[in-house]
Write an enzyme that holds these catalytic residues in place. Structure first.
Site, PDB file in Angstrom:
ATOM      1  CG  HIS A  83      89.897 103.081  60.088  1.00 26.33           C
ATOM      2  ND1 HIS A  83      89.119 104.194  60.240  1.00 26.33           N
ATOM      3  CD2 HIS A  83      89.083 102.023  60.274  1.00 26.33           C
ATOM      4  CE1 HIS A  83      87.877 103.813  60.499  1.00 26.33           C
ATOM      5  NE2 HIS A  83      87.836 102.505  60.527  1.00 26.33           N
ATOM      6  CB  CYS A 121      80.174  91.894  74.343  1.00 23.98           C
ATOM      7  SG  CYS A 121      79.603  93.272  75.344  1.00 23.98           S
ATOM      8  CG  ASN A 143      86.551  96.708  76.318  1.00 21.05           C
ATOM      9  OD1 ASN A 143      87.203  95.712  76.595  1.00 21.05           O
ATOM     10  ND2 ASN A 143      85.979  96.868  75.143  1.00 21.05           N
ATOM     11  CG  ASP A 144      83.159 101.316  79.487  1.00 20.84           C
ATOM     12  OD1 ASP A 144      83.988 102.235  79.631  1.00 20.84           O
ATOM     13  OD2 ASP A 144      82.399 101.248  78.506  1.00 20.84           O
ATOM     14  NE  ARG A 148      87.128 101.770  76.614  1.00 20.56           N
ATOM     15  CZ  ARG A 148      86.029 101.198  76.159  1.00 20.56           C
ATOM     16  NH1 ARG A 148      84.928 101.175  76.902  1.00 20.56           N
ATOM     17  NH2 ARG A 148      86.007 100.622  74.994  1.00 20.56           N
ATOM     18  CD  GLU A 189      79.207  99.239  79.518  1.00 18.01           C
ATOM     19  OE1 GLU A 189      80.250  99.027  78.892  1.00 18.01           O
ATOM     20  OE2 GLU A 189      78.227  99.810  79.010  1.00 18.01           O
ATOM     21  NE  ARG A 224      77.089  99.665  73.008  1.00 15.92           N
ATOM     22  CZ  ARG A 224      78.389  99.749  73.217  1.00 15.92           C
ATOM     23  NH1 ARG A 224      78.933  99.146  74.262  1.00 15.92           N
ATOM     24  NH2 ARG A 224      79.153 100.417  72.392  1.00 15.92           N
ATOM     25  NE  ARG A 231      81.984  98.558  70.858  1.00 14.21           N
ATOM     26  CZ  ARG A 231      82.901  97.578  70.932  1.00 14.21           C
ATOM     27  NH1 ARG A 231      83.230  96.905  69.858  1.00 14.21           N
ATOM     28  NH2 ARG A 231      83.483  97.289  72.070  1.00 14.21           N
TER      29      ARG A 231
HETATM   30  C1  PEP Z   1      82.964  97.257  76.994  1.00 10.79           C
HETATM   31  O1  PEP Z   1      82.939  98.274  77.671  1.00 10.79           O
HETATM   32  O2  PEP Z   1      83.617  96.232  77.288  1.00 10.79           O
HETATM   33  C2  PEP Z   1      82.196  97.175  75.742  1.00 10.79           C
HETATM   34  C3  PEP Z   1      82.068  96.052  75.077  1.00 10.79           C
HETATM   35  O3  PEP Z   1      81.667  98.313  75.269  1.00 10.79           O
HETATM   36  P1  PEP Z   1      82.539  99.473  74.559  1.00 10.79           P
HETATM   37  O4  PEP Z   1      83.914  98.916  74.332  1.00 10.79           O
HETATM   38  O5  PEP Z   1      81.816  99.788  73.311  1.00 10.79           O
HETATM   39  O6  PEP Z   1      82.486 100.557  75.582  1.00 10.79           O
HETATM   40 MG    MG Z   2      81.465  99.832  77.336  1.00  9.52          MG
END
Ligand code: PEP
Ligand code: MG
Length: 637
Positions: free
Chosen positions: A192, A505, A457-458, A468, A434, A336, A300
Site C-alpha cells: 500500500h 491475466c 504468476n502461479d 512467488r 495456472e 473469479r 479477485r
Molecule cells: C496469477 O496467478 O497469475 C493470477 C493472475 O492470479 P493471482 O495472482 O491472483 O494468484
Molecule cells: Mg493465481
C-alpha cells in the site's frame, strides 16, 4: 568523510529525484512487557481503547484532509479505519489482557503477530500485503499507547523522506508537502505504501534494506525510482545527470498519457489487442473504465473477505458485483471465484490449515469442499448478469474432474436462477490455467469450458518450483523460461483449436519485455492493473505481430530465459528500453563496484543484473539481494 553509498531496492513509484534526507523514526518500537494484577485488567483495557480511539481520530483527520484527492488513497485509509474496529484485533487484545494478564502493549503486539502470521503464511502476494496493513495499524496504535505518536516532522524545504517503513496514514499526510521522494527499508511494489506513492506521483524506492540505518538527516540522496537505485552522497555529476533524466521522465509520462489515455491497442502491423483490467477493490472498476479498459479480465473476489471474521453473505456480494457490472456495461466482467485457502481462511478453520499452503486446500479445491459457500458466490455473480455480461472463472483448476464439478455447480445455479425468472444476460464459464497439469491437459479442458485465462504468476511458481512470495528467490521466477513458454503455447493452441476465449491475466501480460513473446504465442487479450494500460498500448503499437510470431517460435526452442531475453532484445530493440532511450532516460546503471572495507553487500553479478533488469520491468528487483538480506554496495568518493 562522506562516503558514496549505492543501495538497491524496488522501484515502486517511478520517477527520479535528488534532495536532502529527512529521516523518520521507523516502526521498530519498543514494546514494554509487563504482567498485571486482576485489579488492573479493566484499566488496561480502558487504556487500550483510548489508544485505539486516538489513533482512529488521527487517521480520520488525515482521511478528511484527503477527501477527493484520490480514490485509491481513500480506499486504503478506509481499510485502516475499519481495522481499528476489527473484532479480531480488538477482541483479541482484550482477551489477551484478561486471560493472560499482560499489559496492553504486549497484548497488542501478540495479537498483531497472530493475525499477520495467518495472513502471511499463505497465498497470493496481495494477502501478505494485508498483513503489512494490519502491522501498520498495530504500530500506529502502539505509538499512542507508548506515548510516542508523532506527526511527520515539519519540512523546511523539499526533502527525500527516509524511513524503515511508512504507514498509509503517514503517506497520506504527504499531500501538499514538499516531498521529492520516499525511500523505505521495507515494502514491495504492490504494497500500500507503493500504491499510495503512485497515487500521489511521488517517486519511491522500497525494500532498500539498511537505508534507515545508513542515511542521516541532511544527507544528499539520489533516488532513481526507474531502476530502483538509491545513492547516498552522490557525486555532483551524478546529480546533474539524474535531475535532467527526472525532467525528461516527467515529460515522457505526460506525453504517454496524452497519447494513450484511452483507445484500442493495435500492433504495428494492424492486429488489434484487447486490453482489460484486473481489479481487487470495487472502486478500481471506474478508474479502469476511465483509462479505456475494454472490460474487467480478472476480479479477485477474495478481497471481499479481508478485514472481517465471517464471509460476506450472498446479498452483500450480489450488491458489490452488480455495482461493478453496471460501471463496466456493456463491457464484460470476469469474476473469479474465491482464491482462498490454507491459513487465509478468515474463520481459520483448522481443517483447512496446511504446512504447504500453495499446494493445499486452496482456490477451487476449497470451493468444492464448501459447496454452500461456492453456490452462494455463484448466485451472487450470476445475479449481476442482469446488468451486463458476466463471466465466471474458477482458479487453480488442475484436473478435468475439478472443472466438471465446478461447471456442474455453475450450470445448476444458472438453471435455478432462470427458473426463478431472472433475466440473465450473457454468462460464460471458464477456468484459470495456472497449474502445469492444466496447461498440459488444455486440449481436454478446452472442450468443456468457454474460456481460458492464464495466470502466469502461479504458472511460473508451479512450473519452476519458485515460491512467488519469497523475496530471496524472486529472481528465479522468470516467465520467459522456455518451460513456461511451452505451457503457454499448448494452452493457446488448445484454446484456438476449440474456438474458446483466451486471455492472460498474470503479471506477464503487462511486462514490456515479455509482450512480444506473449503476442507471438497468440495471446491477444491481456488483463493488467489499470495503471499499466497506457504503457502497454504504447508497447503493443511498437510490436510487429508477424515478427512476434517468428520470435515466439524460436523462443520455444531455446534453453533458458536469458537466451529468450537476448532474442527479444535483439529483435525488438528492447521494447521498453528503446522507449526510455528515446526519452533519454536509459543509461548504464549506477556503478555497484565495492571498494570500501565497509561494503555491506556485494557487487551484483552480470547475470543477476540481467535477472534484476527483467524483474524490474515487473516491479520486483529482489534478485540482486545477497543471501544475508543486505543490498548495499559502497565506494569511497
Ligand atoms: C496469477 O496467478 O497469475 C493470477 C493472475 O492470479 P493471482 O495472482 O491472483 O494468484
Ligand atoms: Mg493465481
Amino acid at each position: 568523510m562522506s562516503e558514496r553509498c549505492l543501495l538497491r531496492g524496488i522501484a515502486a513509484s517511478h520517477g527520479i529525484a535528488v534532495g536532502r534526507a529527512v529521516c523518520l523514526t521507523g516502526p521498530g518500537l519498543h514494546v514494554p512487557h509487563a504482567r498485571i494484577d486482576p485489579s488492573q485488567v479493566d484499566a488496561e483495557i480502558e487504556r487500550l481503547r483510548a489508544a485505539i480511539a486516538a489513533s482512529r481520530q488521527a487517521l480520520e483527520a488525515s482521511r478528511e484532509s484527503l477527501r477527493g484527492a484520490g480514490s485509491e488513497l481513500e480506499v486504503v485509509l478506509d481499510a485502516h479505519l475499519l481495522m481499528h474496529g476489527d473484532e479480531l484485533l480488538v477482541d483479541g487484545c482484550v482477551r489477551s489482557i484478561r486471560d493472560e494478564r499482560i499489559n496492553a502493549e504486549w497484548a497488542l503486539a501478540r495479537t498483531i503477530e497472530a493475525i499477520c502470521a495467518q495472513l502471511s503464511a499463505a497465498g497470493p502476494v496481495y494477502l501478505r500485503h494485508r498483513a503489512a496493513d494490519v502491522q501498520q495499524v498495530g504500530h500506529d496504535i502502539l505509538r499512542w499507547l507508548t506515548g510516542t505518536a508523532s506527526p511527520l516532522p515539519e519540512l523546511s524545504g523539499p526533502a527525500v523522506l527516509v524511513a524503515e517503513d511508512l504507514s498509509p496514514a503517514h503517506v497520506a499526510r504527504l499531500v501538499d508537502r514538499p516531498v521529492l521522494a520516499v525511500v523505505t527499508d521495507l515494502g514491495s511494489a504492490s504494497g500500500h505504501t507503493a500504491i499510495l506513492a503512485r497515487a500521489l506521483e511521488i517517486p519511491a524506492v522500497v525494500g532498500v534494506l539498511g537505508i534507515s540505518r545508513m542515511a542521516a538527516d541532511g544527507d544528499l540522496v539520489l533516488v532513481d525510482a526507474l531502476h530502483g537505485d538509491v545513492v547516498i552522497h552522490p557525486t555532483e555529476q551524478e546529480c546533474a545527470r539524474a535531475e535532467e533524466r527526472g525532467r525528461r521522465y516527467r515529460r515522457f509520462t505526460r506525453r504517454l498519457r496524452e497519447r494513450h489515455a484511452t483507445g484500442s491497442a493495435v500492433t504495428k502491423d494492424g492486429v488489434p489487442v484487447r486490453l482489460l483490467a484486473n481489479v481487487e477493490i470495487p472502486s478500481e472498476a471506474a478508474l479502469a473504465a476511465e483509462l479505456g479498459a475494454e472490460g474487467i479480465g480478472l476480479y479477485r473476489t477474495e478481497f471481499l473477505y479481508l478485514d472481517r471474521a465471517a464471509e460476506p453473505d450472498e446479498e452483500e456480494q450480489a450488491r458489490v458485483y452488480a455495482d461493478v457490472v453496471r460501471v463496466m456495461a456493456p463491457r464484460r466482467v470476469v469474476f473469479r471465484t474465491y482464491d482462498l485457502g490454507g491459513d487465509k481462511l478468515p474463520d481459520a478453520d483448522p481443517a483447512f490449515r496446511s504446512p504447504n499452503p500453495a499446494l493445499g486446500l486452496r482456490a477451487v479445491r476449497l470451493s468444492l469442499a464448501r459447496p454452500a459457500m461456492f453456490r452462494a458466490q455463484l448466485r451472487a455473480m450470476l445475479r449481476a448478469a442482469v446488468h451486463g455480461p458476466v463471466d465466471v472463472m474458477v482458479p487453480l483448476v488442475a484436473t478435468v474432474g475439478e472443472l466438471r464439478e465446478a461447471r456442474r455447480h455453475f450450470d445448476e445455479t444458472r438453471a435455478e436462477l432462470l427458473a426463478r425468472g431472472l433475466a440473465l444476460g450473457s454468462t460464460r464459464f471458464g477456468i484459470m490455467v495456472e497449474v502445469p497439469s492444466a496447461a498440459l491437459l488444455a486440449d481436454a479442458l478446452a472442450s468443456e469450458c468457454e474460456f481460458f485465462s492464464v495466470g502466469t504468476n502461479d504458472l511460473v511458481q508451479y512450473t519452476l518450483a519458485v515460491d512467488r512470495t519469497h523475496p530471496q528467490i524472486a529472481g528465479l521466477a522468470r516467465p520467459l523460461d522456455p518451460s513456461v513458454l511451452r505451457l503457454l503455447d499448448s494452452t493457446s493452441r488448445a484454446a484456438h483449436a476449440h474456438g474458446i476465449g483466451l486471455s492472460m491475466c498474470g503479471d506477464m501480460a503487462s511486462d514490456p519485455i515479455a509482450l512480444p513473446v506473449v503476442l507471438g504465442l497468440g495471446y491477444e487479450t491481456l488483463s493488467m492493473p489499470y495503471s499499466a494500460l497506457p504503457l502497454v498500448r504504447e508497447v503493443v503499437g511498437r510490436i510487429e505481430a508477424r515478427l512476434a510470431r517468428r520470435t515466439a517460435e524460436e523462443a520455444l526452442r531455446m534453453g533458458s530465459a536469458d537466451d529468450v531475453v537476448a532474442l527479444v532484445e535483439s529483435r525488438f530493440g528492447k521494447v521498453l528500453g528503446d522507449l526510455w532511450t528515446e526519452e533519454g532516460l536509459r543509461e548504464p546503471r549506477a556503478s555497484a563496484r565495492t571498494t570500501g572495507a565497509r561494503g555491506a553487500g556485494r557487487a551484483a553479478t552480470r547475470s543477476e543484473e540481467r535477472a534484476g533488469d527483467e524483474d524490474r520491468t515487473r516491479g520486483e528487483s529482489a534478485a540482486t539481494a545477497p543471501a544475508d538480506g543486505s543490498r548495499g554496495t559502497r565506494e569511497r568518493s
